[in-house]
Motif scaffolding. Structure first.
Motif: not given
Length: 227
Positions: A36, A38, A106-107, A112-115, A176, A178, A182, A227
């Motif tokens: 993705d 990341k 970025l993912s 969404g946002n991979y952490m 993830f 977001n 989300n 979160d």
């Protein structure tokens, strides 16, 4: 060191379809790797494969000599195998991967946002010791608090003590975050008819499903949280 997340599969076509639907890009055909931008995930159809982490380095001899004091080490055809107290299998591969694991800024998948990876460990101290030997450093949190994150070359692992999370937990799980987006991400996942492992309302006073957990056909977990 380079890193991959490994997922086994009983149904290769279903696993490929799962990642393709979610907007992951296939970056290698042999082995089968989806990204993705990341998170890099190897789909392994070998019947002896297990969900876990694969780390590549020219030689793990120094690390193995230290790990033998705290973990059971098993030889493999291309390196070594052990597990941390979360039960996650750790594959240490001698040599560089034969494919490009270049990271994007970025993912880009639907998730969404991979952490990073999340683990629940029955012995957080020993988990810390194992990953520290492998080259990870503490990024935030502490062992005593029961929640901390480790990083190495941009690969992040968050470790939690038992009974920290009031929802299903699959070791390992990709996380993830977001934020306020989300709900939109969840709606997109529903539209793709991806089955939910859990719809979470615990953190929402109005009982709204604002966090979800899904799993791929091999059992790898995905936390899609605000979160």
């Amino acid at each position: 060191m380079q890193a991959l997340i490994q997922t086994p599969t009983p149904y290769l076509d279903a696993s490929i379809d799962f990642y393709s639907k979610l907007g992951f890009k296939q970056i290698s055909e042999n082995p089968i790797i989806f990204s993705d931008g990341k998170a890099n995930i190897e789909i392994n159809p070998n019947r002896y494969a297990r969900a876990g982490l694969r780390f590549f380095k020219d030689s793990w001899s120094v690390e193995i000599s230290k790990l033998k004091a705290i973990a059971e080490i098993h030889p493999t055809k291309d390196g070594h195998l052990l597990a941390d107290p979360s039960g996650v299998w750790i594959y240490l591969v001698d040599g560089k991967p034969g494919f490009d694991l270049k990271e994007e800024e970025l993912s880009f998948s639907t998730l969404g946002n991979y952490m990073g990876i999340s683990l629940e460990s029955t012995d957080a101290k020993k988990s810390f010791e194992i990953y520290q030997i492998l080259g990870f450093q503490l990024a935030f949190g502490s062992i005593d608090s029961g929640f901390f994150a480790l990083t190495a070359n941009g690969f992040s692992i968050s470790i939690m003590k038992p009974n920290s999370c009031p929802h299903l937990f699959f070791n390992p799980s990709l996380t993830f975050f977001n934020g306020k987006n989300n709900l939109e991400v969840i709606a997109k996942i529903r539209s793709l008819e991806i089955q939910m492992a859990e719809e979470i309302t615990y953190f929402n006073k109005e009982g709204i499903v604002d966090n979800i957990i899904i799993r791929d056909p091999g059992g790898l977990g995905f936390f899609i949280f605000n979160d």
